[in-house]
Write a protein that holds these residues in place. Structure first.
Motif, mmCIF file in Angstrom:
data_model
loop_
_atom_site.group_PDB
_atom_site.id
_atom_site.type_symbol
_atom_site.label_atom_id
_atom_site.label_comp_id
_atom_site.label_asym_id
_atom_site.label_seq_id
_atom_site.Cartn_x
_atom_site.Cartn_y
_atom_site.Cartn_z
ATOM 1 N N MET A 28 -13.500 -14.720 14.305
ATOM 2 C CA MET A 28 -13.999 -14.532 16.368
ATOM 3 C C MET A 28 -14.052 -12.527 15.913
ATOM 4 N N SER A 29 -14.122 -12.048 15.938
ATOM 5 C CA SER A 29 -14.350 -10.317 16.364
ATOM 6 C C SER A 29 -13.748 -9.947 17.832
ATOM 7 N N GLY A 30 -13.148 -8.930 17.828
ATOM 8 C CA GLY A 30 -12.536 -8.332 18.706
ATOM 9 C C GLY A 30 -13.804 -7.392 19.088
ATOM 10 N N PRO A 31 -13.383 -6.443 20.295
ATOM 11 C CA PRO A 31 -13.959 -5.634 20.613
ATOM 12 C C PRO A 31 -13.920 -4.296 19.663
ATOM 13 N N GLY A 32 -13.150 -4.015 18.474
ATOM 14 C CA GLY A 32 -13.136 -3.203 18.080
ATOM 15 C C GLY A 32 -13.985 -3.143 16.191
ATOM 16 N N GLY A 33 -14.051 -4.525 16.461
ATOM 17 C CA GLY A 33 -14.077 -4.776 14.747
ATOM 18 C C GLY A 33 -13.890 -5.766 14.206
ATOM 19 N N ILE A 34 -13.139 -6.234 14.222
ATOM 20 C CA ILE A 34 -11.647 -7.018 13.040
ATOM 21 C C ILE A 34 -11.275 -7.915 14.211
ATOM 22 N N SER A 35 -11.755 -8.931 13.131
ATOM 23 C CA SER A 35 -11.375 -10.398 13.792
ATOM 24 C C SER A 35 -9.480 -10.869 13.904
ATOM 25 N N ASP A 36 -9.463 -11.120 14.626
ATOM 26 C CA ASP A 36 -7.905 -12.276 14.165
ATOM 27 C C ASP A 36 -7.484 -12.696 13.565
ATOM 28 N N LEU A 37 -8.621 -13.234 12.134
ATOM 29 C CA LEU A 37 -8.315 -13.326 10.975
ATOM 30 C C LEU A 37 -7.566 -12.257 10.285
ATOM 31 N N ASP A 38 -8.029 -10.957 10.296
ATOM 32 C CA ASP A 38 -8.314 -10.303 9.742
ATOM 33 C C ASP A 38 -6.772 -9.518 9.458
ATOM 34 N N LYS A 39 -7.149 -9.344 11.420
ATOM 35 C CA LYS A 39 -5.070 -9.046 11.737
ATOM 36 C C LYS A 39 -3.995 -9.562 11.700
ATOM 37 N N ASN A 40 -4.210 -10.810 11.504
ATOM 38 C CA ASN A 40 -3.019 -11.717 10.698
ATOM 39 C C ASN A 40 -3.393 -11.593 9.236
ATOM 40 N N ARG A 41 -4.044 -11.299 8.611
ATOM 41 C CA ARG A 41 -3.932 -11.194 6.776
ATOM 42 C C ARG A 41 -3.762 -9.892 6.692
ATOM 43 N N ALA A 42 -3.823 -8.548 7.543
ATOM 44 C CA ALA A 42 -3.062 -7.376 7.228
ATOM 45 C C ALA A 42 -1.788 -7.353 7.998
ATOM 46 N N LEU A 43 -1.155 -8.258 9.421
ATOM 47 C CA LEU A 43 -0.056 -8.662 9.255
ATOM 48 C C LEU A 43 1.165 -9.248 8.520
ATOM 49 N N ALA A 44 0.580 -10.391 7.477
ATOM 50 C CA ALA A 44 1.242 -10.564 6.806
ATOM 51 C C ALA A 44 1.440 -10.003 5.560
ATOM 52 N N GLU A 45 0.051 -9.495 4.763
ATOM 53 C CA GLU A 45 0.584 -8.226 3.964
ATOM 54 C C GLU A 45 1.761 -7.171 4.230
ATOM 55 N N TRP A 46 1.435 -6.883 5.477
ATOM 56 C CA TRP A 46 2.784 -5.694 5.002
ATOM 57 C C TRP A 46 3.751 -6.497 5.690
ATOM 58 N N LEU A 47 3.872 -7.634 6.750
ATOM 59 C CA LEU A 47 5.627 -8.082 6.563
ATOM 60 C C LEU A 47 5.927 -8.801 5.207
ATOM 61 N N GLU A 48 5.139 -8.498 3.767
ATOM 62 C CA GLU A 48 5.694 -8.941 2.684
ATOM 63 C C GLU A 48 5.823 -7.828 1.553
ATOM 64 N N TRP A 49 5.454 -6.731 2.191
ATOM 65 C CA TRP A 49 5.506 -5.458 1.910
ATOM 66 C C TRP A 49 6.734 -5.493 2.197
ATOM 67 N N GLN A 50 7.456 -5.575 3.051
ATOM 68 C CA GLN A 50 8.099 -5.118 3.859
ATOM 69 C C GLN A 50 9.472 -6.100 3.803
ATOM 70 N N LEU A 51 9.538 -7.833 3.133
ATOM 71 C CA LEU A 51 9.864 -8.377 2.491
ATOM 72 C C LEU A 51 10.660 -8.104 1.264
#
Length: 117
Positions: free
Chosen positions: A1-24
């Motif tokens: 499901m997309s939010g008002p900006g057009g990015i879904s919660d799933l995409d946001k969490n995938r991006a967050l997971a990738e960023w956290l993996e990069w940080q790790l």
């Protein structure tokens, strides 16, 4: 499901997971770098400390006993070091060097460290 900006919660969490993996990965690489640096420093301190100590290779049937600096590679043995701080031992080492059957290593020249300072 997309939010008002057009990015879904799933995409946001995938991006967050990738960023956290990069940080790790960055943090683990930094830990490895620091471990290597710490090990180098430990070896440097040990080598510097060994240079302030002496060791005596026992007499062999074909040669005299030899006094070496603690970091001399010609007699790489651990333990049994004499230290300069132990004044009596340093004096005894100098007396030992005066004996005819005990000689100073000609490579590391241990008598220099005993009489300096």
């Amino acid at each position: 499901m997309s939010g008002p900006g057009g990015i879904s919660d799933l995409d946001k969490n995938r991006a967050l997971a990738e960023w956290l993996e990069w940080q790790l990965r960055k943090a683990r690489n930094r830990v490895r770098e620091l471990e290597v640096q710490e090990e180098r420093e430990r070896r440097r301190r040990e080598q510097a400390h060994a240079a302030l100590r002496w060791k005596i290779r026992p007499q062999r049937s074909s040669s005299a006993a030899l006094v070496h600096r603690g970091d001399c590679a010609l007699y790489p043995v651990e333990g049994g070091f004499l230290t300069r701080e132990e004044t009596m031992i340093a004096e005894e080492t100098m007396i030992a060097l005066a004996e005819p059957d005990i000689e100073a290593c000609q490579i590391c020249k241990p008598e220099t460290g005993l009489v300096d300072g």
